[in-house]
Design an enzyme around this catalytic site. Sequence first.
Site, PDB file in Angstrom:
ATOM      1  N   GLU A 148      39.444  60.593  35.034  1.00 47.05           N
ATOM      2  CA  GLU A 148      39.000  60.342  36.405  1.00 47.05           C
ATOM      3  C   GLU A 148      39.680  61.288  37.378  1.00 47.05           C
ATOM      4  O   GLU A 148      40.708  61.907  37.075  1.00 47.05           O
ATOM      5  CB  GLU A 148      39.338  58.909  36.810  1.00 47.05           C
ATOM      6  CG  GLU A 148      38.713  57.886  35.891  1.00 47.05           C
ATOM      7  CD  GLU A 148      38.333  56.620  36.603  1.00 47.05           C
ATOM      8  OE1 GLU A 148      37.789  56.685  37.717  1.00 47.05           O
ATOM      9  OE2 GLU A 148      38.599  55.551  36.024  1.00 47.05           O
TER      10      GLU A 148
ATOM     11  N   ARG B 116      31.175  43.565  38.511  1.00 45.48           N
ATOM     12  CA  ARG B 116      32.401  44.255  38.094  1.00 45.48           C
ATOM     13  C   ARG B 116      33.622  43.404  38.432  1.00 45.48           C
ATOM     14  O   ARG B 116      34.586  43.352  37.666  1.00 45.48           O
ATOM     15  CB  ARG B 116      32.468  45.629  38.759  1.00 45.48           C
ATOM     16  CG  ARG B 116      33.622  46.481  38.267  1.00 45.48           C
ATOM     17  CD  ARG B 116      33.464  47.923  38.671  1.00 45.48           C
ATOM     18  NE  ARG B 116      33.529  48.099  40.112  1.00 45.48           N
ATOM     19  CZ  ARG B 116      33.233  49.233  40.750  1.00 45.48           C
ATOM     20  NH1 ARG B 116      32.860  50.295  40.069  1.00 45.48           N
ATOM     21  NH2 ARG B 116      33.318  49.314  42.062  1.00 45.48           N
TER      22      ARG B 116
ATOM     23  N   LYS C 208      38.962  46.988  38.334  1.00 46.79           N
ATOM     24  CA  LYS C 208      39.606  47.425  39.571  1.00 46.79           C
ATOM     25  C   LYS C 208      40.822  46.546  39.876  1.00 46.79           C
ATOM     26  O   LYS C 208      40.890  45.880  40.927  1.00 46.79           O
ATOM     27  CB  LYS C 208      38.601  47.413  40.725  1.00 46.79           C
ATOM     28  CG  LYS C 208      37.858  48.744  40.839  1.00 46.79           C
ATOM     29  CD  LYS C 208      36.857  48.764  41.959  1.00 46.79           C
ATOM     30  CE  LYS C 208      37.430  49.206  43.264  1.00 46.79           C
ATOM     31  NZ  LYS C 208      37.680  50.653  43.367  1.00 46.79           N
TER      32      LYS C 208
END
Length: 351
Positions: free
Chosen positions: A231, A93, A195
Amino acid sequence: MLPNKCGLGEIMSNDIDWDSLTFSLTPTDTMYLTETKQDEAWMPGDLRPYGNMSISPAAGVLNYGQGLFEGMKAYRTANDRVVFFRPEENARRMQRGADRLKMPPVPESVFIDAVEQVVAANLKWIPPMGKGALYVRPLLMGSGPVLGVSPAPSYTFLVYVTPVGPYFKGGVTAIDLLISEEYHRAAPGGSGGVKAIGNYAPGMMPSKKAKAAGYSEVIYLDAETHSCIEEVGAANFFCLKDGILYTPELTGTILPGITRDSIIKLARKNGMEVIETKVTAEFAMSADEAFCCGTAAVISPIGSITKGENKTVYGNGIPGEITTALYDQLTGIQSETSPDTFGWLHEVPTN
Ligand code: PLP
Ligand code: COI
């Protein structure tokens, strides 16, 4: 005071009351750092005392937010081991995020070696099994100076660790959430799917406001239609209706959580139907159970969701049966009290 012995033969820190751990920073002993230049290969770095670093005032990360972070945990297990949960997924990721923010991706081997080294160097800070975990925070940033809006000339990859307990106040109890009708976390084409550090500061004000009003966190809706759940702060969302588990599909604006993916796989292995789809707030508020999940949040049952004047309370605020079963299965694997049938655990070499 005598030091506590833990099963692994090393000394555990005496400076911590393991029963009162929260999700907050406790400085530990050792961190890891390595640097490279744009277009040069990453070389393995080294361990050094945890502490402040010097950085150029013109660093890309300070001026333009060219930075990423990861969040992982190292656990002590019933088999007297220290393990990571699917760390390769965090490495991958971060590589996808590096591509998006035009940073040199850290090779998986360098990433894994770094997180293993830092955990092994901070063993005494890993909470006893069942009391929490050692949170591992890898950071990748443009640390070289740059004035125009363009990629920094050099990069730093560092890893620090800190012992943590439950993410939400009150531990593993059902949380009350507020749907944000004013703010969004991510927009199509943006950076919500990685992220990026810059994704998080804009959430602080809505989150603080919600907390001041008595909620644990906000739920973000999609920025296009303002109707679908994306989210819960920094965690993914699930709800259960008529025995089927639903979670928002990954459209690029939602972070592909490793816990989310693990829950989908666990639930399907249990024979449950799991549907990744658009989950409207209306649908979620008519569900039987709901929870959010993430490395920090683990699986946190949702007790209620409020949207404007409407409030849905799930199961009288008591964690649902399926939510609890999934929590037990996930944490059972992580603590090796249940078999790791998926091969998700990665042992940290400790000597
Ligand atoms: N969503 C956001 C925005 C996050 O920051 C996180 C935390 O990493 C998650 C979801 C959960 O992801 P994971 O399960 O990989 O920790
Ligand atoms: C995590 O779950 O690891 C996160 O990154 C969430 C948060 C602490 C930002």
